[in-house]
Design an enzyme around this catalytic site. Sequence first.
Site, PDB file in Angstrom:
ATOM      1  N   ASN A  70      14.076  -4.453   2.329  1.00  0.00           N
ATOM      2  CA  ASN A  70      14.934  -3.570   3.121  1.00  0.00           C
ATOM      3  C   ASN A  70      14.329  -3.268   4.471  1.00  0.00           C
ATOM      4  OD1 ASN A  70      14.419  -0.434   3.641  1.00  0.00           O
ATOM      5  ND2 ASN A  70      13.235  -1.010   1.829  1.00  0.00           N
ATOM      6  N   ALA A  71      15.219  -3.068   5.424  1.00  0.00           N
ATOM      7  CA  ALA A  71      14.802  -2.599   6.750  1.00  0.00           C
ATOM      8  C   ALA A  71      15.846  -1.583   7.184  1.00  0.00           C
ATOM      9  CB  ALA A  71      14.702  -3.755   7.725  1.00  0.00           C
ATOM     10  N   ILE A  72      15.960  -0.524   6.381  1.00  0.00           N
ATOM     11  CA  ILE A  72      16.964   0.506   6.671  1.00  0.00           C
ATOM     12  C   ILE A  72      16.555   1.279   7.918  1.00  0.00           C
ATOM     13  CG2 ILE A  72      18.040   2.599   5.733  1.00  0.00           C
ATOM     14  CD1 ILE A  72      18.414   1.135   3.280  1.00  0.00           C
ATOM     15  N   ASN A 113       5.271  10.395   4.983  1.00  0.00           N
ATOM     16  CA  ASN A 113       5.455   8.947   4.912  1.00  0.00           C
ATOM     17  C   ASN A 113       4.687   8.337   6.083  1.00  0.00           C
ATOM     18  OD1 ASN A 113       6.330   6.335   5.060  1.00  0.00           O
ATOM     19  ND2 ASN A 113       8.509   6.836   5.201  1.00  0.00           N
ATOM     20  N   CYS A 156       5.321   4.265   8.819  1.00  0.00           N
ATOM     21  CA  CYS A 156       6.220   3.823   9.873  1.00  0.00           C
ATOM     22  C   CYS A 156       5.413   3.520  11.134  1.00  0.00           C
ATOM     23  CB  CYS A 156       7.264   4.890  10.153  1.00  0.00           C
ATOM     24  SG  CYS A 156       6.555   6.279  10.998  1.00  0.00           S
ATOM     25  N   LYS A 207       1.711   9.696   1.731  1.00  0.00           N
ATOM     26  CA  LYS A 207       2.135   8.435   1.113  1.00  0.00           C
ATOM     27  C   LYS A 207       1.584   7.274   1.927  1.00  0.00           C
ATOM     28  CE  LYS A 207       6.181   5.911  -0.443  1.00  0.00           C
ATOM     29  NZ  LYS A 207       7.624   6.022  -0.680  1.00  0.00           N
ATOM     30  N   ASN A 214       3.802   2.487  -0.510  1.00  0.00           N
ATOM     31  CA  ASN A 214       5.105   2.218   0.090  1.00  0.00           C
ATOM     32  C   ASN A 214       5.393   0.707  -0.054  1.00  0.00           C
ATOM     33  OD1 ASN A 214       7.459   2.452   1.782  1.00  0.00           O
ATOM     34  ND2 ASN A 214       6.504   4.266   2.671  1.00  0.00           N
ATOM     35  N   GLY A 216       9.933  -3.288  -5.645  1.00  0.00           N
ATOM     36  CA  GLY A 216      10.452  -3.693  -6.949  1.00  0.00           C
ATOM     37  C   GLY A 216       9.362  -4.272  -7.833  1.00  0.00           C
ATOM     38  N   GLY A 259      11.333   3.687  -8.057  1.00  0.00           N
ATOM     39  CA  GLY A 259      12.142   3.417  -6.874  1.00  0.00           C
ATOM     40  C   GLY A 259      13.201   2.364  -7.086  1.00  0.00           C
TER      41      GLY A 259
END
Length: 311
Positions: free
Chosen positions: A71-73, A128, A131, A166, A193, A218, A266
């Site tokens: 993902n790259a939300i 978090n 980023c 995190k 993460n 996952g 997750g």
Amino acid sequence: MSAVDLSTRLAGVALRNPVLLASGTCGYGAELAPFVDLEALGGIVAKSLTLEPRAGNHPPRISEAPAGMLNAISLENVGVEAFVREKLPALAPGVTVIASVFETEIERYAEVCKRLDGVGRVAALELNASCPHVKSGGIEFGQDPKVLASLVRACRAATTRPMFVKLSPNVTSIAEMARVCEGEGADAVALVNAVQGMLVDVHRRRPVLRNGLGGFSGPAIFPIALRMVYQASRAVRIPICGIGGIASGDDAVAMLLCGASAVQVGTVSYTNPRAGLEVRDGIEAYCRVQGVHAVRELIGALRAWDPPELA
Ligand SMILES: Cc1cc2nc3c(=O)[nH]c(=O)nc-3n(C[C@H](O)[C@H](O)[C@H](O)COP(=O)(O)O)c2cc1C
């Protein structure tokens, strides 16, 4: 047979069981509440919050991947004010909520922490640190020990709440990063993460995600995450929350044995929204079979080989 005591503590926060839902995979809780009894979980870590609302990346920003997802939300979220005003009150009072904080500059992270400081419903904050930091040329906060130290120091000064950090798995030494957090006053570390990854659509000859790179999560990352939890737990005395690819009670137990005090579930929730509850039930079943009365007995209880392993 007497009931298993599933309660645990993380950074001083009492949890009714060790299973939390991971940030970004359970929205703000209300989305899942019709399908999952959130009060039966240890708690939820809400989607990471920034000072202002963020729209996130353009699609495609999510893809299935081998044994996981990419993902790259880019942290689409409603912003801290709307979270406090609208999202928190929508949750049943018995749901333990951990707020996740994310920003692109240290001062802004600290400001989000400050705004959450007096909010009673928030049991703890999770920074978090995965980023990109704009001023450091786009490198993740959690990839540079000095930047990570500055981030944790600034946020520590901005909040009196229990604070987890995190960590990113995209580092050479997770032990060093955990030590930095402990040294700067973090109450716990949460790891990991998503792992940086990429997929290519060979027919169109372009990346599957519009962003090119993404975060891989996952079941495929479980052994990486477990290894990192093990290494971090040998490096620090603060509690650890294990995250990454957990899909069963046995996975969670492995995290606890390697030193985690709690875990987060997750990606697996996307294929099975009840996965968190099933992980909790799996831990309980393991304890019954093994004659373990309190789940806390499992924390760090990994046995060594005799003679000891070489690593
Ligand atoms: C779609 C998606 C969105 C995510 N958003 C966030 C987020 O907002 N903040 C965060 O700290 N982690 C976020 N994560 C990372 C997860 O919380 C978790 O650390 C990671 O996926 C590894 O655990 P898993 O393999 O059990 O999913 C996200 C993961 C996914 C799959």
